[in-house]
Design a protein around this motif. Structure first.
Motif, PDB file in Angstrom:
ATOM      1  N   PHE A 566       0.854  -1.186   0.000  1.00 45.53           N
ATOM      2  CA  PHE A 566       0.000   0.000   0.000  1.00 45.53           C
ATOM      3  C   PHE A 566       0.895   1.243   0.000  1.00 45.53           C
ATOM      4  CE2 PHE A 566       0.575  -1.630   4.303  1.00 45.53           C
ATOM      5  CZ  PHE A 566       1.121  -0.541   4.968  1.00 45.53           C
ATOM      6  N   LYS A 567       0.344   2.352  -0.457  1.00 44.25           N
ATOM      7  CA  LYS A 567       1.043   3.634  -0.395  1.00 44.25           C
ATOM      8  C   LYS A 567       0.979   4.150   1.040  1.00 44.25           C
ATOM      9  CE  LYS A 567      -1.705   5.107  -3.584  1.00 44.25           C
ATOM     10  NZ  LYS A 567      -2.429   5.958  -4.560  1.00 44.25           N
ATOM     11  N   ASP A 568       2.038   4.840   1.469  1.00 42.02           N
ATOM     12  CA  ASP A 568       2.012   5.351   2.828  1.00 42.02           C
ATOM     13  C   ASP A 568       2.650   6.728   2.928  1.00 42.02           C
ATOM     14  OD1 ASP A 568       4.513   4.336   2.368  1.00 42.02           O
ATOM     15  OD2 ASP A 568       4.565   3.010   4.093  1.00 42.02           O
ATOM     16  N   SER A 569       2.288   7.425   3.993  1.00 33.82           N
ATOM     17  CA  SER A 569       2.830   8.762   4.247  1.00 33.82           C
ATOM     18  C   SER A 569       3.057   8.935   5.743  1.00 33.82           C
ATOM     19  CB  SER A 569       1.890   9.846   3.718  1.00 33.82           C
ATOM     20  OG  SER A 569       0.699   9.884   4.469  1.00 33.82           O
ATOM     21  N   TYR A 570       4.028   9.777   6.073  1.00 35.11           N
ATOM     22  CA  TYR A 570       4.404  10.024   7.458  1.00 35.11           C
ATOM     23  C   TYR A 570       4.539  11.537   7.648  1.00 35.11           C
ATOM     24  CZ  TYR A 570       5.892   5.139   6.939  1.00 35.11           C
ATOM     25  OH  TYR A 570       5.933   3.794   6.670  1.00 35.11           O
ATOM     26  N   LEU A 571       4.047  12.023   8.776  1.00 34.70           N
ATOM     27  CA  LEU A 571       4.127  13.458   9.067  1.00 34.70           C
ATOM     28  C   LEU A 571       4.512  13.637  10.530  1.00 34.70           C
ATOM     29  CD1 LEU A 571       3.663  16.349   7.978  1.00 34.70           C
ATOM     30  CD2 LEU A 571       1.284  16.143   8.747  1.00 34.70           C
ATOM     31  N   TYR A 572       5.564  14.426  10.747  1.00 34.53           N
ATOM     32  CA  TYR A 572       6.027  14.732  12.109  1.00 34.53           C
ATOM     33  C   TYR A 572       5.986  16.240  12.286  1.00 34.53           C
ATOM     34  CZ  TYR A 572       8.816  14.380  16.404  1.00 34.53           C
ATOM     35  OH  TYR A 572       9.242  14.417  17.704  1.00 34.53           O
ATOM     36  N   ILE A 573       5.176  16.705  13.237  1.00 39.63           N
ATOM     37  CA  ILE A 573       5.021  18.136  13.500  1.00 39.63           C
ATOM     38  C   ILE A 573       5.507  18.423  14.918  1.00 39.63           C
ATOM     39  CG2 ILE A 573       3.405  20.053  13.679  1.00 39.63           C
ATOM     40  CD1 ILE A 573       1.555  18.532  11.755  1.00 39.63           C
ATOM     41  N   LEU A 574       6.448  19.347  15.022  1.00 41.53           N
ATOM     42  CA  LEU A 574       6.981  19.723  16.325  1.00 41.53           C
ATOM     43  C   LEU A 574       6.739  21.201  16.599  1.00 41.53           C
ATOM     44  CD1 LEU A 574       8.823  19.185  18.870  1.00 41.53           C
ATOM     45  CD2 LEU A 574      10.712  20.017  17.434  1.00 41.53           C
ATOM     46  N   LYS A 575       6.247  21.505  17.787  1.00 44.13           N
ATOM     47  CA  LYS A 575       6.165  22.883  18.268  1.00 44.13           C
ATOM     48  C   LYS A 575       6.905  22.921  19.599  1.00 44.13           C
ATOM     49  CE  LYS A 575       2.347  24.631  19.957  1.00 44.13           C
ATOM     50  NZ  LYS A 575       0.967  25.175  20.060  1.00 44.13           N
ATOM     51  N   LEU A 576       8.038  23.651  19.649  1.00 43.51           N
ATOM     52  CA  LEU A 576       8.898  23.703  20.821  1.00 43.51           C
ATOM     53  C   LEU A 576       8.965  25.129  21.362  1.00 43.51           C
ATOM     54  CD1 LEU A 576      11.060  22.574  22.781  1.00 43.51           C
ATOM     55  CD2 LEU A 576      12.756  22.995  20.982  1.00 43.51           C
ATOM     56  N   ASN A 577       8.439  25.318  22.544  1.00 41.28           N
ATOM     57  CA  ASN A 577       8.492  26.619  23.209  1.00 41.28           C
ATOM     58  C   ASN A 577       9.774  26.676  24.040  1.00 41.28           C
ATOM     59  OD1 ASN A 577       8.172  28.881  24.878  1.00 41.28           O
ATOM     60  ND2 ASN A 577       5.942  28.653  24.929  1.00 41.28           N
ATOM     61  N   ILE A 578      10.726  27.529  23.629  1.00 41.99           N
ATOM     62  CA  ILE A 578      12.020  27.558  24.317  1.00 41.99           C
ATOM     63  C   ILE A 578      12.011  28.494  25.529  1.00 41.99           C
ATOM     64  CG2 ILE A 578      13.250  26.945  22.215  1.00 41.99           C
ATOM     65  CD1 ILE A 578      14.070  29.832  21.909  1.00 41.99           C
ATOM     66  N   GLY A 579      10.918  29.276  25.712  1.00 42.69           N
ATOM     67  CA  GLY A 579      10.780  30.129  26.893  1.00 42.69           C
ATOM     68  C   GLY A 579      11.755  31.297  26.892  1.00 42.69           C
ATOM     69  N   ASP A 580      11.889  31.908  28.054  1.00 33.25           N
ATOM     70  CA  ASP A 580      12.745  33.098  28.174  1.00 33.25           C
ATOM     71  C   ASP A 580      14.142  32.772  28.677  1.00 33.25           C
ATOM     72  OD1 ASP A 580      10.595  34.687  27.399  1.00 33.25           O
ATOM     73  OD2 ASP A 580       9.841  34.813  29.468  1.00 33.25           O
ATOM     74  N   ASN A 581      14.383  31.513  29.052  1.00 31.60           N
ATOM     75  CA  ASN A 581      15.672  31.167  29.647  1.00 31.60           C
ATOM     76  C   ASN A 581      16.692  30.646  28.637  1.00 31.60           C
ATOM     77  OD1 ASN A 581      14.855  31.743  32.378  1.00 31.60           O
ATOM     78  ND2 ASN A 581      13.612  29.868  32.274  1.00 31.60           N
ATOM     79  N   TYR A 582      16.254  30.483  27.372  1.00 33.92           N
ATOM     80  CA  TYR A 582      17.153  29.919  26.362  1.00 33.92           C
ATOM     81  C   TYR A 582      17.064  30.741  25.077  1.00 33.92           C
ATOM     82  CZ  TYR A 582      17.075  25.916  29.519  1.00 33.92           C
ATOM     83  OH  TYR A 582      17.168  25.111  30.620  1.00 33.92           O
ATOM     84  N   ASN A 583      18.171  30.750  24.369  1.00 39.32           N
ATOM     85  CA  ASN A 583      18.225  31.396  23.063  1.00 39.32           C
ATOM     86  C   ASN A 583      18.475  30.345  21.989  1.00 39.32           C
ATOM     87  OD1 ASN A 583      17.986  34.059  24.123  1.00 39.32           O
ATOM     88  ND2 ASN A 583      20.172  34.000  24.669  1.00 39.32           N
ATOM     89  N   LEU A 584      17.854  30.528  20.840  1.00 44.47           N
ATOM     90  CA  LEU A 584      18.070  29.629  19.714  1.00 44.47           C
ATOM     91  C   LEU A 584      19.378  29.975  19.017  1.00 44.47           C
ATOM     92  CD1 LEU A 584      16.994  27.401  17.782  1.00 44.47           C
ATOM     93  CD2 LEU A 584      15.950  29.245  16.448  1.00 44.47           C
ATOM     94  N   VAL A 585      20.237  28.980  18.844  1.00 44.88           N
ATOM     95  CA  VAL A 585      21.522  29.189  18.172  1.00 44.88           C
ATOM     96  C   VAL A 585      21.485  28.651  16.743  1.00 44.88           C
ATOM     97  CG1 VAL A 585      24.005  28.672  18.210  1.00 44.88           C
ATOM     98  CG2 VAL A 585      22.764  29.104  20.357  1.00 44.88           C
ATOM     99  N   GLU A 586      20.898  27.465  16.583  1.00 44.02           N
ATOM    100  CA  GLU A 586      20.949  26.849  15.253  1.00 44.02           C
ATOM    101  C   GLU A 586      19.743  25.944  15.042  1.00 44.02           C
ATOM    102  OE1 GLU A 586      23.886  23.887  12.681  1.00 44.02           O
ATOM    103  OE2 GLU A 586      24.675  24.989  14.412  1.00 44.02           O
ATOM    104  N   LEU A 587      19.153  26.044  13.844  1.00 42.35           N
ATOM    105  CA  LEU A 587      18.064  25.167  13.423  1.00 42.35           C
ATOM    106  C   LEU A 587      18.592  24.104  12.461  1.00 42.35           C
ATOM    107  CD1 LEU A 587      15.127  27.661  12.690  1.00 42.35           C
ATOM    108  CD2 LEU A 587      15.224  25.975  14.537  1.00 42.35           C
TER     109      LEU A 587
END
Length: 655
Positions: A566-587
């Motif tokens: 059969f045909k198949d599909s996969y989906l992964y959705i992430l929502k990450l709240n980093i808050g005020d204590n961390y800074n994003l450096v790299e995606l």
């Protein structure tokens, strides 16, 4: 005097080689010092053993008109894992007490090099065992004696069969690599066979000749023989891998199917039936046609609500649910024996045909257009399309047409939704039986895509923990598997989930779509887990659950197609709240990779919105079936998928 001459021979073997090789069977079968000193097979270093030589020779004896097949095998044992190949089983068929195959002249010897000496150990006749296997088969079994690492074993035997409709076929390919495999067949002109070569390997030798007056009959009758020789060399081992149907579909071999027999009086019996004659036979068959034509007492079986339902779609679904719920499949695949709708209704349990014929008859009584469909399951191999071979089929389903839409139905599994077939039935095609207009081949393809969705919402906490919610939705065959696991043992299902995510604390597990035969299966839970911080930096793998933990495609070369079913599909959705204590450096870097002809695609993308990381991975396989030439692309594609899930990182730094 009657003389039967081979004017033509029905032949379906094509090869790039049609020349003969003169092989001295006696000398090749003899074990040499070179054989004994061999320690490995360079072409396949993983081989535990190697077939150095094998041959078969089938002929009809002029003394008793039985089919004799002489076999010789010589095998090198490389290591202890190869010892299993010293256990020999010979399958013998019998139709009744008076008609049976037998084996004669079993000779088996083990040769082992001990210093400069060759130790020879012969099989004792008392170590040959004959075992009843089932109502139509018994086995002759023996084990080569005194086998050691480095031994060479040889064995030979002759089978004798009265069943000329089962002319002895030959498997050139097996679980071991082979240096040389040869088969010789002598077929008197009285018998004509459809002959086909299966598999992707090519014949090294393919020759035929005519032997005059090889068989004599009453009143001076004579028949010529077609004498054929086929051989292959350097045949790789057939290695089974995920996403394949029955290996008999692809194993290199020669098969014979009896077409006609002409006796020495000139009377011909035709065994190669047309579908027209087969349809007529099935129509009156006590297990198929007569059961389909049986009336059912609807009033005593169905509720008034079902009987009075005017919407055909709802009525069909209700009848389907009734058969699913009230009758249990006993696991028996019989479709031409012991089929009884009456017995099924009485016992509430029966085989495939009984259950689905009852479904057919109830739907037909309700005014719905239905037809039975014969098919061969994935583990049973493909049914032959060249000519009717009823024994190829081992399963029966129902086709229903409702309001212009066609459904394929099977009521043997209580977890299937209306219009879904068990995975075992997804074997490309089946034969639709129509006793009025004639039967025909139909495609059996799963039109719907089966999917898995992971929706993950996480929050980074000041105490260096992560917490959040996970929602999972599965459709199609992924939902089917989860429904079975969950409803059979709910507590075990939850325990397995917690074991799978052993590094996390799972709570508030809940199942939303809880219909036993619904199309979807949805679950959700809360989780919490800690993470490591290295010099104020945090490396987070966003995939808390992986679609694939390893690449299922590991072969250097695959000689058969990839069949997902059969045909198949996969989906992964992430929502990450980093808050005020961390800074994003790299995606993570974006990914966009496709299979040839856009038959599959992997996408990964991520963005930041108001201190939240949003990441999405989408994976689609747009086909259920990929030809052999797609294998290297699929292998590389799956490597990319596994690597993406294992090594994708989000880099954060503490403020």
């Amino acid at each position: 005097m009657t003389r039967i001459i081979l004017c033509s021979f029905l032949f379906f073997i094509f090869s790039s080689a049609t020349f003969a090789q003169n092989t001295d069977n006696t000398s090749v079968f003899r074990v040499s010092l070179k054989d004994l000193k061999m320690t490995a097979y360079p072409q396949d270093s993983t081989a535990n053993a190697l077939v150095l030589y094998e041959s078969g020779k089938s002929y009809v004896s002029p003394s008793d008109y039985k089919l004799y097949t002489e076999e010789k095998h010589k095998i090198k044992i490389f290591n202890k894992e190869g010892f299993d190949h010293a256990n020999i089983t010979i399958n013998l068929y019998h139709s009744d007490r008076n008609s049976f195959e037998q084996v004669e002249d079993i000779i088996a010897t083990t040769y082992t090099l001990d210093g400069d000496q060759v130790i020879t150990t012969k099989l004792n006749k008392k170590d040959i065992h004959k075992i009843e296997y089932d109502e139509n088969h018994h086995l002759a079994k023996f084990t080569l004696p005194n086998v050691k690492v480095g031994s060479v074993i040889t064995y030979s035997y002759t089978t004798v069969s009265p069943f000329m409709f089962k002319y002895h076929g030959w498997e050139f390919q097996g679980d071991l690599p082979k240096l040389y495999s040869e088969y010789n067949a002598s077929i008197p002109a009285n018998w004509k066979y459809n002959i086909k070569l299966v598999g992707s390997e090519k014949l090294f030798v393919n020759e035929s000749d005519i032997k005059k007056d090889c068989l004599s009959g009453g009143n001076g009758g004579q028949a010529d023989c077609s004498v054929s020789k086929y051989a292959m060399k350097n045949i790789p081992a057939f290695i089974e891998e995920d996403y394949m149907t029955c290996k008999s579909n692809y194993l290199a071999r020669i098969d014979y199917e009896l077409q006609t027999f002409e006796d020495f009086r000139g009377i011909t019996s035709d065994y190669s039936k047309t579908w027209e004659t087969v349809d007529d036979e099935l129509k009156t068959d006590k297990n198929i046609g007569r059961q389909i034509l049986k009336s059912v007492d609807v009033e005593n079986l169905l509720s008034e609500d079902i009987i009075n339902e005017t919407n055909l779609s709802l009525k069909a679904k209700a009848i389907y649910d009734y058969v699913q719920e009230q009758y249990t499949w006993n696991g028996d695949y019989k479709i031409f024996r012991n089929v009884s709708v009456k017995e099924l209704i009485k016992e509430k349990s029966g085989n495939v045909s009984s259950i689905n014929i009852l479904l057919h008859n109830l739907l037909e009584t309700a005014g719905i257009s239905v037809k039975p469909v014969l098919l061969s399951t994935r583990n049973n191999g493909f049914a032959t399309k060249l000519y009717p071979v009823i024994s190829d089929f081992n399963y029966l389903i129902v086709q229903a047409e409702i309001n212009g839409k066609t459904y394929l139905l099977d009521a043997t599994d209580k977890y299937l939704y209306f219009g879904q077939l068990p995975f075992r039935c997804l074997n490309q095609y089946g034969r639709l039986l129509d006793f009025e207009n004639g039967s025909k081949w139909i495609d059996i393809n799963e039109e719907n895509t089966s999917s898995i969705l992971y929706s993950v919402s996480l929050q980074l906490n000041p105490d260096e923990t992560m917490s959040g919610d996970v929602k999972i939705k599965k459709t199609g065959y992924y939902a089917l598997n989860s429904k079975k696991d969950f409803f059979i043992n709910k507590s075990s299902y939850e325990s397995n989930l917690k074991n799978k995510l052993a590094d996390m604390e799972i709570s508030e597990f809940n199942v939303e779509d809880g219909d036993i035969n619904g199309m979807n299966f949805s679950e959700n839970f809360k989780l919490q887990y800690g993470f490591d911080q290295v010099q104020n930096s945090i490396y987070l793998n966003p995939f808390i659950i992986a679609f694939f933990n390893e690449n299922p495609f590991k072969l250097q070369e695959r000689t058969y197609p990839i069949d997902f079913g059969f045909k198949d599909s996969y989906l992964y959705i992430l929502k990450l709240n980093i808050g005020d204590n961390y800074n994003l450096v790299e995606l993570p870097d974006d990914i966009n990779v496709a299979l040839p002809n856009n038959s599959g695609r992997l996408n990964l993308s991520s963005k930041v919105f108001n201190n939240e990381v949003h990441m999405l991975m989408r994976l689609n396989f747009n086909s259920s079936f990929y030809p052999t030439e797609y294998y290297p692309y699929l292998k590389e594609f799956m490597n990319k998928i596994v690597n993406t899930q294992k090594n994708t990182m989000i880099l954060l730094q503490k403020s």
